[in-house]
Write an enzyme that holds these catalytic residues in place. Sequence first.
Site, PDB file in Angstrom:
ATOM      1  CG  ASP A   1      -2.124   0.665   1.124  1.00 49.67           C
ATOM      2  OD1 ASP A   1      -2.352   1.458   0.234  1.00 49.67           O
ATOM      3  OD2 ASP A   1      -3.185   0.497   1.674  1.00 49.67           O
ATOM      4  CD1 TRP A   2       0.637   5.569  -3.499  1.00 47.98           C
ATOM      5  CD2 TRP A   2       0.134   3.340  -3.575  1.00 47.98           C
ATOM      6  NE1 TRP A   2       0.454   5.305  -4.856  1.00 47.98           N
ATOM      7  CE2 TRP A   2       0.467   4.019  -4.795  1.00 47.98           C
ATOM      8  CE3 TRP A   2      -0.141   2.041  -3.292  1.00 47.98           C
ATOM      9  CZ2 TRP A   2       0.299   3.240  -6.189  1.00 47.98           C
ATOM     10  CZ3 TRP A   2      -0.231   1.491  -4.564  1.00 47.98           C
ATOM     11  CH2 TRP A   2      -0.053   1.514  -5.797  1.00 47.98           C
TER      12      TRP A   2
END
Length: 807
Positions: free
Chosen positions: A228-229
Amino acid sequence: MTTAPVSEHAALLETLDLPAKVALLTGATSFTLAAEPAIGLGEVRLSDGPTGVRGLKFSGGRVVALFPNATLLASSWDENALEETGRLLAEEALAQQIHVVLGPTINLHRTPLGGRLFEAYSEDPLLTGRLAAAYVRGMQALGVGATLKHLVANESETDRNTVDSVVDEATLRELYLLPFEIAVADADAWSMMAAYNDVNGLAATEQTHVNNEIVKGEWGYRGLIMSDWFATRSAGPAANGGLDLVMPGPRGPWGDALVAAVRAGEVDEAVIDDHLSRLLLLAERVGALGTPRDYPAGLPAPDSATRKEQLTRLAARGMTVLSNDNAVLPLEPAQTVALIGRHAVETIDMGGGSAQVNPPYQVTVAEGLSTRLGDRITVVDGVEVRTRPVPARGGFLVDPVTGEPGIRVTLLDADGNELEQRHAAGATTMVGMDDDFTGTVATAVLHGRITRPGRVELGVLGVGDWWIRVGDTESRPQLRVSGKGFGEEVLTPPLHTQLYDVGAGELLEATVTLLNGDQFAGAGLFGLIGHQASRETVDVIDDAVRAAAAADVAVVVVGLTEEQETEAVDKSTLQLPGAQDALIEAVAGAARRTVVVVNAATPVIMPWLSRVDAVLWAGLPGQEGGHAVAAALLGDIEPAGRLVTSFPAADGTSPAWSVTPVDGKLEYAEGRFIGYRGHFAGRAPAAPAFWLGHGLGYSTWEYADARLISGDAPAVTVTVTNTGARDSREVVQVYFQPAGPDEPVRLVGWQGVDVPAGGSIRVTIAPDARMWRRWDTAAGAWGQVGPGGELLIARGLGDIRATVALP
């Protein structure tokens, strides 16, 4: 640990040295992966995609179609509808030359307080997994990669970057990993996304047990696992823990640190080769490796008649009739209608955070019903539903240069040179994360012309030092993040508002000096706020009561907003915000008939349920929301949805409730007894108001002659008869109740059937064999549940129609 590279890419790997390999394992930008011409690798483009393919920009990007949200689509209980959704999203991606869509979200509805549940399908792992697999098949059939997220135990948002989800092995495998397993086994999803949280003390991005041993080992998964970012915390541990790709870029914790870890012997270079091989396989699958793919021309535009039909139908078919006393629904076209509520005039069509897109329009319920009913409808605004003002919408502010709804934004560097001037249709713009120019923004100047005179609330949002002017009034607020959540600059930026008396055509001017010491180095979301000042609640309710008393039927539209249904924030209650309950009570006391439309993706408490005639749950219906609600209320399209999560009767009455970690840990103490499973076993303080699977549609049904079909796997057959006056769709559900009290009831299969009025059909359902497995923790292996138990044939566990004993 899986370290053997995919053989067909071994020759390509041999042409790259270690730094070149590692460089490809971190994103090039926020939403792209780097090209490497030496091996024929082109740029790979990714986009968020739960409810629309937004593109390469987080905010202010191109206009794209806004789809119904995940729970509304899932409420169709229709794999064909989800496969169609995947195809349509793939078309939206291909129109932008996007290779990978970051969806579907297949975390479970563990507790109804989860703020991001609107992106996820349901509380049941089989329903979630099979619908997700259908979505993936539809998307990947067109050569666009799907991304299963978020791996794993990421069911709430509170402290999401630091929380440790504590889950026993049986619960992890039987519930939370099962949707991922199904989508891999049944649809071969090409990528997955590792979550922000820890699982049993170890970061999801470093989960050797989950990523390597289970996903890549036991399942034989050949796809790619990305972070995930900003979720990746380490070099060596994450690389060894099965993470293949760090997002976003170009900065990140790998790069030189990972090269050094390999050279120090902490990470074997074969691990790097495996990561890169998976990336190359993904690139090959989406047409970014070797000969570039051709992109189709003539795809439907987001505002085309084709998209209008598709999105209206998908939204309306998932809407769910929760109650319908005396068949008040569907409405008669000749009736006069009082349409009441803030959600009627400002319908909420999407949740908050990374699911947001820039649609061509959003049809309100007021617009949709007015189009059909003409002068037979009276529209009355409702009570205030927000505590946090939102950016100007509905043309309240217009760009002073073009006159279009939205604002004008000018970006300047430290020397005052103009870097870019842009129109922001949604009155917000992202700065510093996905800019298309060189240079660094130091100042942003925002202008919006006010179109509605009178008493108004105006303001700004975004981190920085502001100067604001409206007429002769100036203010200089300094806005900072609270430090209570990751990504506040983007997801919940601070804001400042005040009341003004203005004339039409006045200008709202604001200049913000960006900060460089914050988490995102000056990047963030910035915008202008503007709307009419709120009226007194008592006056609003008085207007509603008068309108309701004068009409044949009152339709009250209530719900939640992106304050409650959003990334990064969980709910604290299931009560409707503001005085919406009081509004419904008052209208119900004055109206001949009262219909409530719930414009929310997740459960709400309904203290007024016994005093209204019908309730339609409408979800977050996307850009055609108003037309879809009108079609459902008038019976043009049957709202044949079935609930995908149990609706509690009151706060605190679900088997799992709290989302607040204790000493950093969130214990999944209910184990395998979440949602309907826990309710059925008596492991909750009260029965639900509505069970998973509940939904009335617009007909009535009889079930007869239920039988067990013997064979290698148990199956059931039953005759269902449509006893109503309308053609309708039924969803026949089969649940397995094991003989032992330590095993929860579970959904094992279902079948949707369309039956004409008065008609009958014989339905056969073969339950999914995976639902007879149980994880034997002592043996570290799968075993079988049984013998004995029962199969329950039902319209939701609150309406069991037949029981068949198992041998």
